[in-house]
Design a protein around this motif. Sequence first.
Motif, short mmCIF file in Angstrom:
data_model
loop_
_atom_site.label_atom_id
_atom_site.label_comp_id
_atom_site.label_asym_id
_atom_site.label_seq_id
_atom_site.Cartn_x
_atom_site.Cartn_y
_atom_site.Cartn_z
N LEU A 17 0.83 -1.20 0.00
CA LEU A 17 0.00 0.00 0.00
C LEU A 17 0.87 1.25 0.00
O LEU A 17 0.51 2.26 -0.58
CB LEU A 17 -0.91 0.02 1.23
N SER A 18 1.99 1.16 0.69
CA SER A 18 2.87 2.32 0.81
C SER A 18 4.27 1.83 1.14
O SER A 18 4.44 0.88 1.90
CB SER A 18 2.37 3.24 1.92
N SER A 53 0.05 8.15 4.88
CA SER A 53 -0.18 7.08 3.91
C SER A 53 -1.42 6.28 4.25
O SER A 53 -2.24 5.98 3.39
CB SER A 53 1.02 6.14 3.85
N GLN A 57 -4.95 6.09 2.11
CA GLN A 57 -5.48 4.80 1.69
C GLN A 57 -6.92 4.64 2.15
O GLN A 57 -7.79 4.21 1.40
CB GLN A 57 -4.61 3.66 2.21
#
Length: 69
Positions: A17-18, A53, A57
């Motif tokens: 995701l990050s 982050s 998301q």
Amino acid sequence: MKVTVEFVIRDDKGNILSQNSRFPMEIGTQSLYDIEGCVEQMKNKVLPEIELSLLNQAQNEFTEKAKKN
């Protein structure tokens, strides 16, 4: 001694995701005092990036779900 710390955030399926930037640390004499100081500096720099982050998301997922409804 120099070390580099990096954080990767993955979902429960293993998808990234990050991936935050690498954080180089010079831990000097490797004493507990030096290591704690470096970790504190890293925490102050990296945790806000990780929080941002995760919030981004969550916002993206919320927006996608709202579009579907």
